[in-house]
Design a protein around this motif. Structure first.
Motif, PDB file in Angstrom:
ATOM      1  N   THR A 185     -41.275 -23.302  -3.764  1.00  0.00           N
ATOM      2  CA  THR A 185     -40.250 -22.816  -2.841  1.00  0.00           C
ATOM      3  C   THR A 185     -38.993 -23.668  -2.934  1.00  0.00           C
ATOM      4  N   ARG A 186     -39.177 -24.989  -2.942  1.00  0.00           N
ATOM      5  CA  ARG A 186     -38.019 -25.890  -3.050  1.00  0.00           C
ATOM      6  C   ARG A 186     -37.324 -25.748  -4.404  1.00  0.00           C
ATOM      7  N   GLN A 187     -38.114 -25.642  -5.458  1.00  0.00           N
ATOM      8  CA  GLN A 187     -37.521 -25.503  -6.791  1.00  0.00           C
ATOM      9  C   GLN A 187     -36.686 -24.223  -6.899  1.00  0.00           C
ATOM     10  N   MET A 188     -37.203 -23.152  -6.348  1.00  0.00           N
ATOM     11  CA  MET A 188     -36.470 -21.886  -6.392  1.00  0.00           C
ATOM     12  C   MET A 188     -35.173 -21.974  -5.597  1.00  0.00           C
ATOM     13  N   GLN A 189     -35.238 -22.649  -4.444  1.00  0.00           N
ATOM     14  CA  GLN A 189     -34.029 -22.794  -3.635  1.00  0.00           C
ATOM     15  C   GLN A 189     -32.964 -23.595  -4.391  1.00  0.00           C
ATOM     16  N   GLU A 190     -33.393 -24.646  -5.057  1.00  0.00           N
ATOM     17  CA  GLU A 190     -32.459 -25.455  -5.846  1.00  0.00           C
ATOM     18  C   GLU A 190     -31.889 -24.658  -7.015  1.00  0.00           C
ATOM     19  N   LYS A 191     -32.722 -23.852  -7.644  1.00  0.00           N
ATOM     20  CA  LYS A 191     -32.259 -23.030  -8.760  1.00  0.00           C
ATOM     21  C   LYS A 191     -31.226 -22.012  -8.277  1.00  0.00           C
ATOM     22  N   ALA A 192     -31.480 -21.403  -7.136  1.00  0.00           N
ATOM     23  CA  ALA A 192     -30.530 -20.431  -6.595  1.00  0.00           C
ATOM     24  C   ALA A 192     -29.177 -21.082  -6.366  1.00  0.00           C
ATOM     25  N   ARG A 193     -29.153 -22.271  -5.764  1.00  0.00           N
ATOM     26  CA  ARG A 193     -27.886 -22.943  -5.504  1.00  0.00           C
ATOM     27  C   ARG A 193     -27.190 -23.320  -6.810  1.00  0.00           C
ATOM     28  N   ALA A 194     -27.962 -23.733  -7.793  1.00  0.00           N
ATOM     29  CA  ALA A 194     -27.364 -24.109  -9.084  1.00  0.00           C
ATOM     30  C   ALA A 194     -26.697 -22.908  -9.755  1.00  0.00           C
ATOM     31  N   LEU A 195     -27.229 -21.723  -9.518  1.00  0.00           N
ATOM     32  CA  LEU A 195     -26.662 -20.507 -10.099  1.00  0.00           C
ATOM     33  C   LEU A 195     -25.504 -19.945  -9.267  1.00  0.00           C
ATOM     34  N   GLY A 196     -25.220 -20.560  -8.128  1.00  0.00           N
ATOM     35  CA  GLY A 196     -24.157 -20.053  -7.265  1.00  0.00           C
ATOM     36  C   GLY A 196     -24.612 -18.958  -6.332  1.00  0.00           C
ATOM     37  N   ALA A 197     -25.928 -18.801  -6.160  1.00  0.00           N
ATOM     38  CA  ALA A 197     -26.485 -17.775  -5.267  1.00  0.00           C
ATOM     39  C   ALA A 197     -26.649 -18.393  -3.887  1.00  0.00           C
ATOM     40  N   ARG A 198     -25.639 -18.269  -3.049  1.00  0.00           N
ATOM     41  CA  ARG A 198     -25.619 -18.966  -1.767  1.00  0.00           C
ATOM     42  C   ARG A 198     -26.208 -18.145  -0.620  1.00  0.00           C
ATOM     43  N   ASP A 199     -26.589 -16.907  -0.860  1.00  0.00           N
ATOM     44  CA  ASP A 199     -27.130 -16.066   0.217  1.00  0.00           C
ATOM     45  C   ASP A 199     -28.647 -16.140   0.307  1.00  0.00           C
ATOM     46  N   THR A 200     -29.289 -16.663  -0.709  1.00  0.00           N
ATOM     47  CA  THR A 200     -30.751 -16.600  -0.804  1.00  0.00           C
ATOM     48  C   THR A 200     -31.418 -17.746  -0.054  1.00  0.00           C
ATOM     49  N   ARG A 201     -32.403 -17.395   0.759  1.00  0.00           N
ATOM     50  CA  ARG A 201     -33.266 -18.386   1.399  1.00  0.00           C
ATOM     51  C   ARG A 201     -34.702 -18.045   1.034  1.00  0.00           C
ATOM     52  N   VAL A 202     -35.360 -18.965   0.332  1.00  0.00           N
ATOM     53  CA  VAL A 202     -36.714 -18.733  -0.162  1.00  0.00           C
ATOM     54  C   VAL A 202     -37.721 -19.274   0.844  1.00  0.00           C
ATOM     55  N   VAL A 203     -38.643 -18.406   1.257  1.00  0.00           N
ATOM     56  CA  VAL A 203     -39.744 -18.813   2.122  1.00  0.00           C
ATOM     57  C   VAL A 203     -41.072 -18.545   1.422  1.00  0.00           C
ATOM     58  N   SER A 204     -41.182 -17.380   0.770  1.00  0.00           N
ATOM     59  CA  SER A 204     -42.388 -16.999   0.039  1.00  0.00           C
ATOM     60  C   SER A 204     -41.983 -16.649  -1.391  1.00  0.00           C
ATOM     61  N   PRO A 205     -42.333 -17.463  -2.395  1.00  0.00           N
ATOM     62  CA  PRO A 205     -41.842 -17.265  -3.760  1.00  0.00           C
ATOM     63  C   PRO A 205     -42.175 -15.918  -4.392  1.00  0.00           C
TER      64      PRO A 205
END
Length: 418
Positions: A185-205
């Motif tokens: 979950t944390r890794q996906m959240q970090e990946k989203a931010r790195a890609l500029g995807a600021r709307d995504t909040r990951v709770v369940s991968p």
């Protein structure tokens, strides 16, 4: 003409006048390069593609439909989805969008982010034996591919289960192989931010409905575009059918993306690459697809159509893809899928160079760029006067004023001397 001391003094004064005239810097006097007319049409009647320019990402923050049509642009289709994006997968330019940053539940389209995050860590031929603990916590009613504890699978089999059957059981096993559910979950959240995807909040991968879990049509398009740049991702998401092992035998699985397979009466879309579809009762139907036609690749995301039944998401994506291909060169971009940092780095080179010099050496240094170097960075710079060339008109005016002053002084004082 006899030059008297008074005249010589006046001439010297004119010379001094010329010497103290300020020479404008390149940034102060250079006129902006003329913009290409929006309605420019080539000799064959096709509109000229719009010149590349810095795209303001804030435009996509506005509500409603965003599009900037040029002459000859096709009309946008009327679709019922709450949010959608049509973008060029190569350049990242957003051609049109509706409520692009609206936060909505993504369902299994979130598996695109899961794949972007986990795919690089294990080779496809690597084998893994599934434990009972790895299958714990799968949400009730989840889509499954049929992973069994105690069975050994190749990593490529598990990824086929993710992309084709949207198997949450395969996601759980791959997440366990990559640090566990919370770590994933944390890794996906970090990946989203790195890609500029600021709307995504990951709770369940796996994309299963969870309180607070959201994404957006913009972010899904970002994930889809990033996936199409990865050969492994592209291969998995474009696979229509595969065999899934079950001990000593195997069974066939089919991709649930109907635009890719043509199943259930949904016609296949020519040139479709695939990517990912999803559905939950909370998210409704969601879809992110990519397609190629005529040397152009588009990515389209569609979230929660409000009419047309369960397969409306495919038909609305089809209409948006058709529009996107027809609109090539006939619309100006309304945004970009690239991170804001990348957009700043791609600002016109002369502007960036001038900004750096202003910061380091004050405003005067901004005009000190050598013309040859500036022209090499930006061919349009050749049409923009800079340095001494920019000061030439004022120098001529100064010379004329000096000559007029000399003549006046000679007439006033020189005549008396004669």
């Amino acid at each position: 003409m006899i030059v008297t001391p008074a005249v010589r003094h006046a001439t010297a004064g004119a010379a001094v006048l010329l010497l103290v005239l300020p020479v404008p810097t390149a940034t102060a006097s250079a006129p902006a390069a003329p913009a290409a007319p929006a309605s420019a049409v080539s000799s064959v009647g096709e509109p000229t593609p719009p010149a590349r320019s810095f795209v303001d990402p804030a435009r996509l923050d506005r509500s409603g439909t965003q599009v900037q049509p040029l002459r000859g642009a096709p009309q946008l289709p009327s679709v019922s989805a709450l949010s959608w994006v049509v973008a060029d997968a190569v350049t990242g330019e957003v051609l049109a969008a509706r409520d692009a940053h609206r936060p909505l539940p993504p369902a299994s389209t979130l598996k695109t982010l899961f794949a972007l995050t986990a795919l690089p860590h294990h080779g496809g031929n690597e084998r893994h034996t599934v434990s009972d603990e790895e299958l714990n916590g799968i949400g009730e009613g989840s889509s499954l591919v049929g992973v069994k504890e105690g069975y050994t699978y190749k990593v490529s089999d598990l990824w086929n289960g993710v992309f084709l059957s949207s198997g949450n059981d395969a996601v759980h096993v791959l997440a366990a192989m990559n640090g566990g559910w919370e770590s994933m979950t944390r890794q996906m959240q970090e990946k989203a931010r790195a890609l500029g995807a600021r709307d995504t909040r990951v709770v369940s991968p796996d994309g299963y409905d969870a309180p607070g879990q959201v994404s957006s049509a913009y972010d899904l398009a970002v994930f889809g575009r990033a996936g199409l740049q990865d050969p492994q991702f592209t291969r998995y998401c474009s696979t229509r059918y595969a065999d899934f092992p079950a001990g000593s035998w195997s069974f066939g699985i089919a991709n649930t993306n109907r635009l890719l397979t043509g199943a259930d009466g949904v016609a296949r879309y020519p040139g479709l690459i695939g990517i990912k579809n999803g559905y939950t009762s909370n998210a409704g139907n969601t879809l992110v697809v990519g397609a190629r036609r005529g040397g152009r690749t588009l990515v389209v995301s569609v979230m929660n159509p409000q009419g047309g039944g369960g397969f409306a998401v495919y038909e609305e994506a089809r209409e948006l893809l058709d529009w996107g291909f027809d609109a090539a060169g006939r619309v100006r971009p309304v945004g970009s899928l690239k991170p804001a940092k990348s957009l700043r780095q791609e600002a016109p080179q002369p502007v960036r160079a001038a900004a750096r010099k202003v910061t380091k050496a004050g405003p005067e240094a901004a005009g000190a760029t050598k013309p040859a170097a500036a022209a090499a960075r930006d061919p349009h710079r050749q049409a923009t006067p800079s340095g001494k060339a920019a000061g030439l008109p004022l120098a001529l005016v100064g010379a004329a004023l000096g000559a007029a002053l000399s003549l006046w002084l000679w007439r006033r004082f020189g005549a008396r001397a004669n």
